[in-house]
Design an enzyme around this catalytic site. Sequence first.
Site, PDB file in Angstrom:
ATOM      1  N   GLU A   1      -6.631   6.049  15.216  1.00 56.45           N
ATOM      2  CA  GLU A   1      -6.357   4.609  15.229  1.00 56.45           C
ATOM      3  C   GLU A   1      -5.559   4.250  16.464  1.00 56.45           C
ATOM      4  OE1 GLU A   1      -4.165   3.134  11.919  1.00 56.45           O
ATOM      5  OE2 GLU A   1      -5.421   4.118  10.441  1.00 56.45           O
TER       6      GLU A   1
ATOM      7  N   GLU B   1      -2.540  -7.984   7.339  1.00 56.22           N
ATOM      8  CA  GLU B   1      -2.777  -7.593   8.743  1.00 56.22           C
ATOM      9  C   GLU B   1      -3.732  -8.543   9.448  1.00 56.22           C
ATOM     10  OE1 GLU B   1      -3.650  -3.367   8.277  1.00 56.22           O
ATOM     11  OE2 GLU B   1      -1.549  -2.945   8.685  1.00 56.22           O
TER      12      GLU B   1
ATOM     13  N   PHE C   1      -3.172 -10.774  11.529  1.00 54.56           N
ATOM     14  CA  PHE C   1      -2.881 -10.978  12.948  1.00 54.56           C
ATOM     15  C   PHE C   1      -2.828  -9.661  13.723  1.00 54.56           C
ATOM     16  CE2 PHE C   1      -1.114 -14.947  11.074  1.00 54.56           C
ATOM     17  CZ  PHE C   1      -2.099 -15.777  11.596  1.00 54.56           C
ATOM     18  N   HIS C   2      -3.361  -8.620  13.115  1.00 53.86           N
ATOM     19  CA  HIS C   2      -3.515  -7.340  13.824  1.00 53.86           C
ATOM     20  C   HIS C   2      -4.896  -7.385  14.467  1.00 53.86           C
ATOM     21  CE1 HIS C   2      -3.806  -3.074  14.614  1.00 53.86           C
ATOM     22  NE2 HIS C   2      -2.610  -2.863  14.114  1.00 53.86           N
TER      23      HIS C   2
ATOM     24  N   CYS D   1       9.570  10.166  -2.910  1.00 55.89           N
ATOM     25  CA  CYS D   1       9.849   9.542  -4.205  1.00 55.89           C
ATOM     26  C   CYS D   1      11.044  10.207  -4.868  1.00 55.89           C
ATOM     27  CB  CYS D   1       8.609   9.664  -5.089  1.00 55.89           C
ATOM     28  SG  CYS D   1       8.828   8.848  -6.677  1.00 55.89           S
TER      29      CYS D   1
ATOM     30  N   ARG E   1       0.853  -1.191   0.000  1.00 56.03           N
ATOM     31  CA  ARG E   1       0.000   0.000   0.000  1.00 56.03           C
ATOM     32  C   ARG E   1       0.886   1.238   0.000  1.00 56.03           C
ATOM     33  NH1 ARG E   1      -1.792   0.377   6.355  1.00 56.03           N
ATOM     34  NH2 ARG E   1       0.253   1.069   6.996  1.00 56.03           N
TER      35      ARG E   1
ATOM     36  N   ASN F   1      -4.391   8.385   3.841  1.00 51.72           N
ATOM     37  CA  ASN F   1      -4.069   7.650   5.066  1.00 51.72           C
ATOM     38  C   ASN F   1      -2.588   7.762   5.356  1.00 51.72           C
ATOM     39  OD1 ASN F   1      -5.111   5.626   7.123  1.00 51.72           O
ATOM     40  ND2 ASN F   1      -3.337   4.540   6.312  1.00 51.72           N
ATOM     41  N   GLU F   2      -2.268   8.354   6.495  1.00 51.41           N
ATOM     42  CA  GLU F   2      -0.884   8.415   6.952  1.00 51.41           C
ATOM     43  C   GLU F   2       0.064   8.863   5.838  1.00 51.41           C
ATOM     44  OE1 GLU F   2       0.219   4.768   8.908  1.00 51.41           O
ATOM     45  OE2 GLU F   2      -0.873   5.356  10.702  1.00 51.41           O
TER      46      GLU F   2
HETATM   47  C1  GLA Z   1      -1.625   2.221  10.167  1.00 47.60           C
HETATM   48  C2  GLA Z   1      -2.670   2.204   9.090  1.00 47.60           C
HETATM   49  C3  GLA Z   1      -3.732   1.168   9.294  1.00 47.60           C
HETATM   50  C4  GLA Z   1      -3.144  -0.140   9.759  1.00 47.60           C
HETATM   51  C5  GLA Z   1      -2.366   0.122  11.003  1.00 47.60           C
HETATM   52  C6  GLA Z   1      -1.802  -1.142  11.602  1.00 47.60           C
HETATM   53  O1  GLA Z   1      -1.923   3.052  11.205  1.00 47.60           O
HETATM   54  O2  GLA Z   1      -3.275   3.445   8.913  1.00 47.60           O
HETATM   55  O3  GLA Z   1      -4.422   0.984   8.087  1.00 47.60           O
HETATM   56  O4  GLA Z   1      -2.307  -0.653   8.781  1.00 47.60           O
HETATM   57  O5  GLA Z   1      -1.293   0.981  10.696  1.00 47.60           O
HETATM   58  O6  GLA Z   1      -1.204  -0.911  12.840  1.00 47.60           O
END
Ligand code: GLA
Length: 696
Positions: free
Chosen positions: A309, A357, A359-360, A158, A114, A152-153
């Site tokens: 999160e 993920e 196992f998250h 690059c 991703r 996201n984050e």
């Molecule tokens: C980041 C992402 C989430 C997920 C978590 C896992 O914060 O934004 O989508 O991958 O990590 O800890």
Amino acid sequence: MPGLEKLTRGRLAYGGDYNPEQWPEEVWAEDVTLMREAGVTVVTVGVFAWSWLEPRPGAREFGWLDRVLDLLHEGGIAVNLATPTATPPPWMAHRHPETVQVAQDGRRMATGSRNHFCPSSPTYRRYATSIVRDLADRYADHPALRMWHVNNEYCETCHCDISAQHFRRWLRTRYADDLDALNAAWTTAFWSQRYGDWDEIGTPRDTTYLRNPTQQLDFRRFSSDALLECFALERDLLRRRTPDVPITTNFPGLATWVPVDYRRFAAEEDVVSLDWYPDPADDDAHVSSALAFDLMRSLAGGRPWALMEQAAAAINWRARNPTKPRGLTRVQSLQAVAHGADMVCFFQWRASTGGAEKFHSGMLPHSGPDSRVFTEIRQLGTDLARLSEVVGRTEPARVACVLSWDSWWAASQEAHPANDLDVLDQLHRYYEPLIQSGLTVDVVPPDADLTRYSLLVVPNLYLVSDAEAHRIVECARSGGHLVLGFFSGIVDEFDRVRAGGYPAPFLDLLGLRVEEFCPQPEGVRLRCVSSELGDFSSDLWVDRTRPTTAEPVAVVRGGELDGVPVILRNRCGAGLAWYVGTRPDQQTLRRLLGAACARAGVAPLADPPPGVEVVRRAGLLFLLNHREHPAEIALAGSWRDVLSHGRFDDRIPLPGYGALVLRPIRDVPAASGEHSLEVVDQVPHAFEETAPGGAD
Ligand code: GLA
């Protein structure tokens, strides 16, 4: 500007990322039922759904998302609708390989994970704005929509040719089209790097030996700005269509790896939000958490922020991933609230059964609702629902720590006197004693209004611009107190040393001159003596300091540096400046900051045992035990726990990982002659910080 109130509506928002595209539709109804059971009020939908929304270039499949949003709305659950632009679908890389990031070594990344986009790619930007425009058009009037979650984050950098061109455009703006100015700023006279044409400049890819530090620093700034441009493109589209819906993007934590300048982002968004994953194996994780949370509140200009999160139990990306012990998720969530969060969310609602993920943990674990994790999630929903009175309110701070992104990036580069000097660790060391005594601490950039604070703590500010230095000096001159750590004020904004004795912009302020840095070999501890702080040891660094007007508070004893002052204090105008030219042991740093607070007239709120935090917000005291051992806190008076309704007097027991949210109460004789309890809505005066004192 719309804020979190659009989402909270008088109640702390609670929920998590919801990825229904990972599940058959039959599961969705059960999800909503269980969300309601858990007290969930909001979910973030669609973060990684691009290939589901646009399975082929230009195609749109919104039907499933319509059904998800309708279902959530019927269930009374609000939606924080994400734009899916963090992860372009595989077709984009296949058709347009130039949209995929190139690493520092010149290799183009492969897809299959991703966040692989090139922020400068016009093709990526075109597709991103197109899907965002269509999302906004389709859902602008949907009643479930309460916030936009952009991307996201943001973290991509690059080194492709398109990025290099973009970097050059950015540089031409920064240096006003003046190549000589760039040559001077980058000190290209060194090692024959002088540029004769803008086209000769590239991104700082791998080189034979050390790379140009200012080129690297400017590339960091550029990369952050390139991502900010991506954010702004989406934000502007969304804002035009839904001016009343707040817009956020989730910041990826506060670790050694922080790719974007949060301050610049925070200024462009409506709501500041953070993803936060403290390590359950780290006994001091709560200090890092408090620091990150205080930074968020400060970035939000003192307004509430969103914990976007966290993990309900284990994560899956450290070497070992222990689950969280019973109670820890609750205490960590309440900690965020104590530090100003009005939204407490998780990644993710339902734990995935496949993919990277699996196992998250999720709020709803693989084992289902009949589980320890889900029981705690339900309990947390109940707790948060009882804390509505804090919504929209935060605590003003009289103490601030300074953190500058530019300085952090510059100080983290190679080829420095001590390459293991860690800016975040340094900040952590100075911040810990402050929150341990229950103070509300802002974390601000050096160009903020610093005169608001009675005490300003600057653990490390290696790079400082003239304007920033001026603000710091003015803060002290106008009566503020300052604590400044070593290796601060060393370079200008182009990472060029300010010659003439360190720290050049602060020589008068501090009443001293550092002639030389003397980093210490690993493992060596120096003995230092101080009649005021007691004798102590220090390591990592010693400045060879010569006081001019400063009073030495501690000096080195023994060895080549015998007699060199390492902690000094100087009066400056109406204020007082402390200089710390070494890294003292933590006990000593606590004493030093205690003394600095006392002189600045800032009284501690509490003195809880290690691992326990006392935090004030909106007239309530949050007592948080971050460790497994029970603790007892002395707090004179009578108190009612807002969560359990239990009453406590003077001594308050806290079980391991226990949390209480206390409101002061006082005994009032009732007409009948019996006693009843009257609730007072402010923490008693004894807990107010004292007025600023003199400089003695
Ligand atoms: C980041 C992402 C989430 C997920 C978590 C896992 O914060 O934004 O989508 O991958 O990590 O800890």
